[in-house]
Design a protein around this motif. Structure first.
Motif, PDB file in Angstrom:
ATOM      1  N   GLY A  88      -2.714   5.024  -9.533  1.00 42.86           N
ATOM      2  CA  GLY A  88      -4.020   4.501  -9.144  1.00 42.86           C
ATOM      3  C   GLY A  88      -3.914   3.396  -8.114  1.00 42.86           C
ATOM      4  N   PHE A  89      -2.978   2.473  -8.315  1.00 42.06           N
ATOM      5  CA  PHE A  89      -2.794   1.383  -7.352  1.00 42.06           C
ATOM      6  C   PHE A  89      -2.267   1.899  -6.012  1.00 42.06           C
ATOM      7  CE2 PHE A  89      -2.733  -1.880 -10.867  1.00 42.06           C
ATOM      8  CZ  PHE A  89      -3.755  -2.660 -10.334  1.00 42.06           C
ATOM      9  N   LEU A  90      -1.349   2.871  -6.048  1.00 46.65           N
ATOM     10  CA  LEU A  90      -0.815   3.415  -4.804  1.00 46.65           C
ATOM     11  C   LEU A  90      -1.887   4.166  -4.020  1.00 46.65           C
ATOM     12  CD1 LEU A  90       1.551   3.917  -2.905  1.00 46.65           C
ATOM     13  CD2 LEU A  90       2.188   5.887  -4.313  1.00 46.65           C
ATOM     14  N   ALA A  91      -2.680   4.992  -4.732  1.00 50.86           N
ATOM     15  CA  ALA A  91      -3.763   5.715  -4.071  1.00 50.86           C
ATOM     16  C   ALA A  91      -4.767   4.739  -3.468  1.00 50.86           C
ATOM     17  CB  ALA A  91      -4.450   6.649  -5.068  1.00 50.86           C
ATOM     18  N   LEU A  92      -5.104   3.701  -4.233  1.00 50.33           N
ATOM     19  CA  LEU A  92      -6.026   2.681  -3.727  1.00 50.33           C
ATOM     20  C   LEU A  92      -5.448   2.008  -2.489  1.00 50.33           C
ATOM     21  CD1 LEU A  92      -8.557   0.873  -4.089  1.00 50.33           C
ATOM     22  CD2 LEU A  92      -7.124  -0.650  -5.446  1.00 50.33           C
ATOM     23  N   ASN A  93      -4.176   1.659  -2.531  1.00 46.50           N
ATOM     24  CA  ASN A  93      -3.502   1.018  -1.407  1.00 46.50           C
ATOM     25  C   ASN A  93      -3.640   1.853  -0.140  1.00 46.50           C
ATOM     26  OD1 ASN A  93      -0.119  -0.396  -1.015  1.00 46.50           O
ATOM     27  ND2 ASN A  93      -1.866  -0.388   0.355  1.00 46.50           N
ATOM     28  N   ILE A 271     -12.243  -4.958   0.110  1.00 47.68           N
ATOM     29  CA  ILE A 271     -11.105  -5.024  -0.816  1.00 47.68           C
ATOM     30  C   ILE A 271     -11.564  -5.321  -2.234  1.00 47.68           C
ATOM     31  CG2 ILE A 271      -9.085  -6.417  -1.435  1.00 47.68           C
ATOM     32  CD1 ILE A 271      -8.451  -6.599   1.557  1.00 47.68           C
ATOM     33  N   VAL A 272     -12.445  -6.303  -2.400  1.00 46.83           N
ATOM     34  CA  VAL A 272     -12.935  -6.659  -3.732  1.00 46.83           C
ATOM     35  C   VAL A 272     -13.676  -5.485  -4.370  1.00 46.83           C
ATOM     36  CG1 VAL A 272     -14.512  -8.144  -5.015  1.00 46.83           C
ATOM     37  CG2 VAL A 272     -13.046  -9.119  -3.234  1.00 46.83           C
ATOM     38  N   ALA A 273     -14.553  -4.840  -3.587  1.00 48.03           N
ATOM     39  CA  ALA A 273     -15.316  -3.700  -4.109  1.00 48.03           C
ATOM     40  C   ALA A 273     -14.389  -2.557  -4.514  1.00 48.03           C
ATOM     41  CB  ALA A 273     -16.324  -3.224  -3.059  1.00 48.03           C
ATOM     42  N   ALA A 274     -13.383  -2.292  -3.696  1.00 45.01           N
ATOM     43  CA  ALA A 274     -12.451  -1.196  -3.980  1.00 45.01           C
ATOM     44  C   ALA A 274     -11.648  -1.465  -5.253  1.00 45.01           C
ATOM     45  CB  ALA A 274     -11.511  -0.995  -2.794  1.00 45.01           C
ATOM     46  N   ILE A 281     -12.752   2.919 -12.925  1.00 39.44           N
ATOM     47  CA  ILE A 281     -12.445   4.340 -13.103  1.00 39.44           C
ATOM     48  C   ILE A 281     -11.137   4.530 -13.862  1.00 39.44           C
ATOM     49  CG2 ILE A 281     -11.854   6.482 -11.898  1.00 39.44           C
ATOM     50  CD1 ILE A 281     -13.782   5.645  -9.679  1.00 39.44           C
ATOM     51  N   ALA A 282     -10.059   3.884 -13.389  1.00 41.30           N
ATOM     52  CA  ALA A 282      -8.762   4.038 -14.046  1.00 41.30           C
ATOM     53  C   ALA A 282      -8.784   3.440 -15.448  1.00 41.30           C
ATOM     54  CB  ALA A 282      -7.667   3.383 -13.207  1.00 41.30           C
ATOM     55  N   GLY A 283      -9.502   2.319 -15.618  1.00 40.13           N
ATOM     56  CA  GLY A 283      -9.623   1.715 -16.940  1.00 40.13           C
ATOM     57  C   GLY A 283     -10.290   2.663 -17.931  1.00 40.13           C
ATOM     58  N   HIS A 284     -11.326   3.375 -17.487  1.00 41.54           N
ATOM     59  CA  HIS A 284     -11.998   4.339 -18.351  1.00 41.54           C
ATOM     60  C   HIS A 284     -11.075   5.506 -18.720  1.00 41.54           C
ATOM     61  CE1 HIS A 284     -15.868   2.367 -18.030  1.00 41.54           C
ATOM     62  NE2 HIS A 284     -16.387   3.292 -18.826  1.00 41.54           N
ATOM     63  N   ILE A 285     -10.268   5.944 -17.767  1.00 40.72           N
ATOM     64  CA  ILE A 285      -9.323   7.026 -18.051  1.00 40.72           C
ATOM     65  C   ILE A 285      -8.328   6.590 -19.131  1.00 40.72           C
ATOM     66  CG2 ILE A 285      -7.438   8.415 -17.100  1.00 40.72           C
ATOM     67  CD1 ILE A 285      -8.960   8.405 -14.426  1.00 40.72           C
ATOM     68  N   LEU A 286      -7.776   5.381 -18.978  1.00 41.07           N
ATOM     69  CA  LEU A 286      -6.822   4.866 -19.969  1.00 41.07           C
ATOM     70  C   LEU A 286      -7.499   4.682 -21.331  1.00 41.07           C
ATOM     71  CD1 LEU A 286      -5.028   2.158 -17.787  1.00 41.07           C
ATOM     72  CD2 LEU A 286      -4.120   4.394 -18.445  1.00 41.07           C
ATOM     73  N   ALA A 297      -7.281  -1.992 -21.026  1.00 47.65           N
ATOM     74  CA  ALA A 297      -7.124  -0.965 -19.996  1.00 47.65           C
ATOM     75  C   ALA A 297      -7.556  -1.488 -18.628  1.00 47.65           C
ATOM     76  CB  ALA A 297      -7.936   0.274 -20.364  1.00 47.65           C
ATOM     77  N   MET A 298      -8.681  -2.202 -18.594  1.00 46.32           N
ATOM     78  CA  MET A 298      -9.157  -2.727 -17.314  1.00 46.32           C
ATOM     79  C   MET A 298      -8.279  -3.879 -16.826  1.00 46.32           C
ATOM     80  SD  MET A 298     -13.300  -2.420 -17.307  1.00 46.32           S
ATOM     81  CE  MET A 298     -13.323  -2.757 -15.556  1.00 46.32           C
ATOM     82  N   LEU A 299      -7.743  -4.677 -17.742  1.00 48.14           N
ATOM     83  CA  LEU A 299      -6.823  -5.737 -17.345  1.00 48.14           C
ATOM     84  C   LEU A 299      -5.536  -5.162 -16.743  1.00 48.14           C
ATOM     85  CD1 LEU A 299      -7.219  -8.289 -20.287  1.00 48.14           C
ATOM     86  CD2 LEU A 299      -7.812  -8.677 -17.883  1.00 48.14           C
ATOM     87  N   MET A 300      -5.137  -3.969 -17.210  1.00 43.29           N
ATOM     88  CA  MET A 300      -3.969  -3.314 -16.617  1.00 43.29           C
ATOM     89  C   MET A 300      -4.200  -2.986 -15.149  1.00 43.29           C
ATOM     90  SD  MET A 300      -2.654  -0.714 -19.607  1.00 43.29           S
ATOM     91  CE  MET A 300      -1.837  -1.329 -21.087  1.00 43.29           C
ATOM     92  N   MET A 301      -5.462  -2.809 -14.767  1.00 42.97           N
ATOM     93  CA  MET A 301      -5.807  -2.463 -13.392  1.00 42.97           C
ATOM     94  C   MET A 301      -6.275  -3.681 -12.603  1.00 42.97           C
ATOM     95  SD  MET A 301      -5.004   0.651 -13.580  1.00 42.97           S
ATOM     96  CE  MET A 301      -5.337   0.948 -11.835  1.00 42.97           C
ATOM     97  N   THR A 302      -6.049  -4.869 -13.149  1.00 42.47           N
ATOM     98  CA  THR A 302      -6.449  -6.098 -12.458  1.00 42.47           C
ATOM     99  C   THR A 302      -5.331  -6.572 -11.532  1.00 42.47           C
ATOM    100  OG1 THR A 302      -7.882  -6.784 -14.276  1.00 42.47           O
ATOM    101  CG2 THR A 302      -7.142  -8.507 -12.776  1.00 42.47           C
ATOM    102  N   PRO A 303      -5.644  -6.821 -10.255  1.00 38.05           N
ATOM    103  CA  PRO A 303      -4.607  -7.188  -9.274  1.00 38.05           C
ATOM    104  C   PRO A 303      -4.266  -8.669  -9.287  1.00 38.05           C
ATOM    105  CG  PRO A 303      -6.709  -7.035  -8.168  1.00 38.05           C
ATOM    106  CD  PRO A 303      -6.966  -6.688  -9.618  1.00 38.05           C
ATOM    107  N   ALA A 304      -3.724  -9.153 -10.390  1.00 42.99           N
ATOM    108  CA  ALA A 304      -3.276 -10.549 -10.467  1.00 42.99           C
ATOM    109  C   ALA A 304      -1.819 -10.559 -10.895  1.00 42.99           C
ATOM    110  CB  ALA A 304      -4.148 -11.339 -11.438  1.00 42.99           C
ATOM    111  N   GLY A 305      -1.212 -11.729 -11.017  1.00 40.01           N
ATOM    112  CA  GLY A 305       0.192 -11.832 -11.379  1.00 40.01           C
ATOM    113  C   GLY A 305       0.427 -11.548 -12.848  1.00 40.01           C
ATOM    114  N   ALA A 306       1.648 -11.126 -13.182  1.00 39.73           N
ATOM    115  CA  ALA A 306       1.978 -10.793 -14.569  1.00 39.73           C
ATOM    116  C   ALA A 306       1.836 -12.011 -15.479  1.00 39.73           C
ATOM    117  CB  ALA A 306       3.394 -10.239 -14.646  1.00 39.73           C
TER     118      ALA A 306
END
Length: 349
Positions: A88-93, A271-274, A281-286, A297-306
């Motif tokens: 999901g992150f690669l496709a978004l990128n 970028i923020v909207a994307a 979408i990915a959070g709902h799938i997970l 699930a949505m936190l897994m798709m959050t673009p912040a540091g570990a």
């Protein structure tokens, strides 16, 4: 040499102020701002190429040291969700880079690197090696970091309340044995980590691989860890590397680049909207397919540091080592593999 010392001291002073003010990515952003101010007011800002190389090696060593054998082993329990997160992150990128390139003034490689969900300290250094517009990458990566830390947790918490997810429990209990297991900091562990990263980073530099110093230092440190050799670095060394990185970046940003910053409002909104759409979408799938709690699930798709995610998740009622493992894996892929893919794609434009 006097100018180099002056540049570092000014960068460090402003970086320290930003760090104390708890600005996201404060050490790097502060060093950039201090160096740019010095450059514009006195023209004395100067930082040699060695600073960038050491910063890349240190960044690679820290990324490698942040991954433990237990982290890698924990991935087998969440392999399919991890594949969806990374895909999901690669496709978004790629899609986001394509959109920014075609609908804004950004060139191809800059657009792609602005879209990488990587580290604030890593991606601008990679941008140097790939001849992207570093100022634009710094600004848009800063926006990503701020949104990931400041806005996403509030949004996800609100979404969780709407869906009444309070009683959810993660089924990936097996992954709870992951995380942790970091090596104890000793002089020997620090010497092994930095020495290996330095040798491998130099090999990557000599092989002329794009962002090779960073990539090879990550690989070398990871190999060290996987071989069972203790590898760890003190936190202060990371701060030192961030100041080096920030001052080197700041020396490359001139008045023309600063005048172009207002033009980045539209790319920042895109970028923020994307990232919001991707997280939803990915959070709902997970959530639906793998029964991972909705907020997790949505936190897994959050673009912040570990490390940021570990603290943020606890604040909104999510306690899951598997989330931290997933974020570490995302960071690792975004720093090592994603930029290489971006570089090859940019050649097609």
């Amino acid at each position: 040499m006097e100018n180099v010392l002056l540049t570092f001291c000014v960068g460090f002073a402003v970086a320290f102020i930003f760090f104390k003010l708890k600005v996201p990515g404060g050490m790097l952003i502060g060093a950039v701002c201090g160096t740019v101010a010095l450059s514009l007011t006195t023209g004395m800002a100067e930082m040699p190429f060695t600073a960038k190389f050491i910063a890349q090696v240190a960044a690679g060593a820290f990324i490698g040291c942040s991954v433990s054998v237990k982290d890698i082993m924990a991935l087998k329990y969440i392999s399919l969700p991890a594949a969806i997160v990374i895909a999901g992150f690669l496709a978004l990128n790629i899609v986001l880079g394509f959109v920014l390139y075609h609908f804004t003034s950004l060139d191809a490689i800059t657009a792609l690197l602005c879209s990488v969900p990587g580290g604030m300290s890593d991606v601008p250094l990679i941008a140097f090696d790939m001849h992207a517009d570093v100022a634009e990458v710094v600004v848009l990566q800063f926006v990503r970091l701020c949104v990931g830390i400041g806005f996403f947790p509030l949004w996800i918490s609100w979404m969780g309340r709407r869906k009444n997810c309070a009683g959810e429990v993660s089924p990936s209990a097996a992954a709870e044995s992951g995380g942790g297991g970091k090596d104890k900091l000793t002089p020997q562990a620090a010497a092994a980590a930095f020495g290996t990263a330095l040798a491998c980073g130099y090999a990557g530099l000599r092989l002329h691989v794009p962002a090779g110093a960073l990539l090879f230092s990550i690989i070398g440190t990871l190999a060290l860890k996987m071989a069972g050799i203790p590898a760890a670095l003190p936190r202060w060394f990371k701060r030192f590397a961030q100041v080096l990185s920030g001052t080197y970046i700041g020396c490359s940003i001139g008045a023309e680049a600063l005048r172009n910053i207002p033009l980045l409002i539209v790319p920042a909104i895109i970028i923020v909207a994307a990232y919001m759409v991707n997280a939803y979408i990915a959070g709902h799938i997970l959530w639906k397919k793998f029964h991972i709690p909705f907020k997790e699930a949505m936190l897994m798709m959050t673009p912040a540091g570990a490390s940021d995610m570990a603290l943020i998740a606890a604040d909104i009622g999510v306690n899951s080592p598997s989330l931290v493992v997933m974020q570490i894996f995302r960071m690792l892929m975004a720093a090592s593999i994603f930029p290489q893919i971006c570089y090859q794609i940019a050649k097609l434009f």
